[in-house]
Design a protein around this motif. Structure first.
Motif, short mmCIF file in Angstrom:
data_model
loop_
_atom_site.label_atom_id
_atom_site.label_comp_id
_atom_site.label_asym_id
_atom_site.label_seq_id
_atom_site.Cartn_x
_atom_site.Cartn_y
_atom_site.Cartn_z
N ASP A 196 -1.16 -3.97 4.70
CA ASP A 196 0.01 -3.62 3.90
C ASP A 196 -0.39 -2.74 2.72
OD1 ASP A 196 2.93 -4.04 3.18
OD2 ASP A 196 1.96 -4.82 1.39
N THR A 197 -1.53 -3.05 2.09
CA THR A 197 -2.00 -2.24 0.96
C THR A 197 -2.37 -0.83 1.41
OG1 THR A 197 -2.82 -4.21 -0.18
CG2 THR A 197 -3.68 -2.09 -0.92
N CYS A 198 -3.01 -0.73 2.57
CA CYS A 198 -3.33 0.60 3.12
C CYS A 198 -2.06 1.42 3.31
CB CYS A 198 -4.04 0.45 4.46
SG CYS A 198 -5.71 -0.22 4.38
N ARG A 199 -1.08 0.82 3.94
CA ARG A 199 0.18 1.52 4.19
C ARG A 199 0.86 1.92 2.88
NH1 ARG A 199 4.11 4.13 7.51
NH2 ARG A 199 6.15 3.41 6.90
N THR A 200 0.90 0.99 1.92
CA THR A 200 1.57 1.25 0.65
C THR A 200 0.94 2.44 -0.08
OG1 THR A 200 2.25 -1.06 0.39
CG2 THR A 200 2.15 0.28 -1.60
N LEU A 201 -0.40 2.46 -0.13
CA LEU A 201 -1.09 3.53 -0.85
C LEU A 201 -0.90 4.88 -0.18
CD1 LEU A 201 -4.47 1.92 -1.99
CD2 LEU A 201 -2.38 2.25 -3.31
N LEU A 202 -1.09 4.93 1.13
CA LEU A 202 -0.95 6.21 1.82
C LEU A 202 0.49 6.70 1.77
CD1 LEU A 202 -3.84 5.41 3.02
CD2 LEU A 202 -3.18 6.89 4.93
N TRP A 203 1.43 5.79 1.93
CA TRP A 203 2.84 6.19 1.90
C TRP A 203 3.22 6.74 0.52
CZ3 TRP A 203 6.07 7.10 5.73
CH2 TRP A 203 7.43 7.27 5.44
N ALA A 204 2.74 6.09 -0.53
CA ALA A 204 3.06 6.53 -1.89
C ALA A 204 2.46 7.89 -2.20
CB ALA A 204 2.56 5.51 -2.91
N ASN A 205 1.32 8.22 -1.56
CA ASN A 205 0.61 9.46 -1.88
C ASN A 205 0.89 10.59 -0.91
OD1 ASN A 205 -1.27 9.12 -4.29
ND2 ASN A 205 -1.73 7.26 -3.13
N ARG A 206 1.71 10.36 0.09
CA ARG A 206 1.88 11.36 1.14
C ARG A 206 2.48 12.67 0.63
NH1 ARG A 206 6.40 8.48 0.92
NH2 ARG A 206 8.36 9.30 1.74
N ALA A 207 3.17 12.63 -0.50
CA ALA A 207 3.80 13.85 -1.02
C ALA A 207 3.31 14.21 -2.42
CB ALA A 207 5.32 13.71 -1.03
N ARG A 208 2.32 13.48 -2.92
CA ARG A 208 1.82 13.75 -4.26
C ARG A 208 0.79 14.88 -4.24
NH1 ARG A 208 0.72 7.48 -6.09
NH2 ARG A 208 2.79 7.03 -6.94
#
Length: 258
Positions: A196-208
């Protein structure tokens, strides 16, 4: 330099897609021996997409036959977009492919992998669930990791066959946030929480434009531990330690990650 991980490739695919999707290729120049004679001019780009760390430019040939340009950035690769005739930011000898679409050209530099595939699924059939994919399956990712209980979690997270998209930066950051050492047995880890942490971090950064795991978008404060050898932990002040795991650097706080 931003190390290419799943979020890097996702963002790159989206940027390329805004200029290439729907466009007709007016000229193509493949600068690797195996594909040097490949000509996709006249083909229409139907999609630009990422799967894990792999990037695909899907093209429909004039005959209607689909084909896909598959690339993997490895460590040094990137794609840039230019108006035709303007100077490139990298030297010409680093270009592996140039795709012309009217007055726009997309250039792939220093690509670790470049190939043209009739069936692009063959390039990613070995991958685990894509953390940024529309078909993301956390249960499958947990199951894949759980099947290797004796492997250190820091090694397992980089195994793209188990889940796709985590790279060297994220494994250090995820382990820090979950308060576990990267050398901990995968079987001793709360795998659903890690996934879940992996998904959360990558999802949050996908457009940064800049990768951030701390929530602080200030230069030098974006990451918890990666690249911070001997500097104080942002939580407890203990010096961060750099060590090698599977021949790649990993960063930990000895106090927060016993």
């Amino acid at each position: 330099m931003t190390v290419p991980e799943g979020d890097t490739v996702f963002a790159l695919a989206r940027r390329l897609g805004t200029v290439l999707t729907g466009a007709t290729l007016t000229r193509t120049d493949f600068r690797v021996p195996r594909w040097a004679l490949t000509d996709l001019s006249g083909g229409r780009v139907t999609a630009v997409r990422s799967v894990g760390k792999h990037l695909f430019i899907d093209v429909e040939r004039p005959s209607g036959t689909p084909v896909s340009i598959h690339s993997h950035l490895k460590m040094e690769g990137t794609w840039d977009v230019y108006r035709t005739g303007t100077a490139w930011r990298r030297p010409g000898h680093a270009a592996r492919v140039v795709l012309h679409a009217g007055d726009t050209e997309a250039v792939g530099f220093d690509l670790g992998t470049l190939e043209v595939l009739d069936d692009p699924s063959t390039a990613v059939a070995h991958l685990g669930p894509d953390l940024l994919g529309d078909d993301w399956d956390p249960a499958a990712a947990v199951s894949n990791l759980a099947a290797h209980p004796d492997v250190p979690i820091g090694v397992a997270l980089l195994d793209q066959r188990l889940l796709a998209g985590v790279g060297n930066i994220y494994r250090s950051e995820v382990c820090f946030l979950r308060r576990i050492s990267p050398t901990t047995r995968t079987g001793d880890v709360d795998l659903p929480a890690v996934v879940d942490t992996c998904r959360t971090l990558l999802w949050a950064n996908r457009a940064r434009p800049v990768r951030c795991t701390t929530g602080v978008m200030v230069k030098g404060k974006e990451l918890w531990v990666y690249g911070r050898d001997r500097r104080p932990c942002r939580r407890c002040g203990t010096a961060i330690v750099r060590s090698d795991l599977d021949s790649r650097a990993t960063y930990t706080c000895p106090t927060c990650q016993p």
